[in-house]
Motif scaffolding. Structure first.
Motif, short mmCIF file in Angstrom:
data_model
loop_
_atom_site.label_atom_id
_atom_site.label_comp_id
_atom_site.label_asym_id
_atom_site.label_seq_id
_atom_site.Cartn_x
_atom_site.Cartn_y
_atom_site.Cartn_z
N VAL A 94 1.00 -1.01 0.00
CA VAL A 94 -0.14 -0.04 0.03
C VAL A 94 0.80 1.17 -0.15
N ARG A 95 1.66 1.41 0.90
CA ARG A 95 2.64 2.49 0.87
C ARG A 95 3.59 2.66 -0.18
N PHE A 96 3.95 1.57 -0.89
CA PHE A 96 4.50 1.73 -1.92
C PHE A 96 3.84 2.32 -3.23
N ALA A 97 2.77 1.72 -3.37
CA ALA A 97 1.67 2.12 -4.41
C ALA A 97 1.49 3.83 -4.14
N LEU A 98 0.99 4.10 -3.24
CA LEU A 98 0.73 5.59 -2.64
C LEU A 98 2.04 6.33 -3.29
N ALA A 99 3.31 5.91 -2.67
CA ALA A 99 4.09 6.69 -2.95
C ALA A 99 4.71 6.84 -4.46
#
Lengths: 201, 201
Positions: A94-99
């Motif tokens: 999730v964090r990677f996709a949002l970044a």
């Protein structure tokens, strides 16, 4: 027919074509963009575009493979080494996709999705792109005692992320759009972890 | 206030109202459009618009050619009486949404979403409509010790369902498109249950 200073096969020429394609597809959609207009925008002959990429559909697929997000990057992102201490894979994804979306231009994704809503061939294109660039790497971490289940696991992850990206960045639904990456990772991460490795029956 | 030659109940009058509604919703968003202004644009009395279409939401559904009025359907879907024995609310919501899409025409939804991908004003219209018609009813079951958290819970449910609907029916991603409703309910239901009532931190 080539313009002065450009050599066929040149990676600069290919990149100029892809750049023009991304822009034309974003502005006119899949059906509205033409090889002729893309070639004109890239200052090359249309025959050269056909030579490099074949059909408009092949060019579309090539142009929409976001150059900053090859599948190797996704594979790296979902490797255990990329995790913060105490972080689960789902939270990390999730964090990677949002970044990724926070730091890059959304228009190619929107153009792709818009085209997919209009034309079955564009939907097929996006489907193939997702299968190759996302489902494959994700499936590689969704180890399963029943390997027949793995594509289902990967596609559940992709489905959920598509929904989050769409509601956060395109529709801008309040609570999803304004949540921090940490809040979304905490909320959505466990769902993705369950899809990857949990009991789904 | 009716134009000469128009009879109340006339299909021409209804079409004029829907046409005016589409235009007003597009120009002023879902919240900004009013029954009064729509009636004025259609040159009919506001009471006639109420008579034909009831609420603003129903008028929107009719104007956008949505096969159902979302809040009515959702309110039914999330009522405890609708649950099968042993079924969780999350599982029921998945099964219900799939049954709805399996029996209705998807094109109006696709058209609405396509507009939202193209224009910020259409995105605002869809956002406001979703907030009122979907997030409201869903929020009513997402009882929370922290009420400030409720819109986030409802929007997580909506995000996930948007992703599932999009990948199953529009993009037709293999494993999601071919899964049975029971398989998807078993897989996705627990995520929705957690979003509705679980710990999200």
């Amino acid at each position: 027919m080539r313009k002065a200073g450009r050599r066929a096969g040149d990676s600069g020429t290919r990149e100029a074509i892809l750049e023009a394609a991304r822009s034309q597809f974003a502005d006119f959609g899949y059906e509205g963009a033409t090889i002729r207009a893309i070639a004109a925008a890239a200052a090359v002959d249309p025959a050269l575009v056909h030579h490099f990429y074949g059909s408009k559909e092949s060019l579309f697929a090539a142009a929409m493979q976001l150059p900053v997000v090859p599948s190797e990057v996704i594979t790296g992102a979902i490797s255990a080494e990329a995790l913060r201490p105490g972080e689960t894979l789902g939270q990390h994804m999730v964090r990677f996709a949002l970044a990724l979306w926070d730091t890059h231009e959304m228009r190619p994704f929107q153009a792709l999705l818009r085209s997919a809503l209009t034309s079955e061939s564009a939907a097929a294109m996006l489907r193939e792109f997702l299968a190759e660039a996302i489902l494959g790497p994700v499936a590689s971490v969704a180890k399963d005692s029943d390997p027949g289940q793995t594509p289902f696991r990967a596609s559940l992850v992709a489905s959920h992320m598509v929904g989050i990206i769409l509601t956060r960045y395109v529709l801008k639904i309040g609570p999803i759009a304004s949540a921090s990456a940490d809040e979304l990772a905490a909320a959505v991460g466990p769902s993705l972890d369950r899809y990857l490795t949990g009991d789904l029956r």
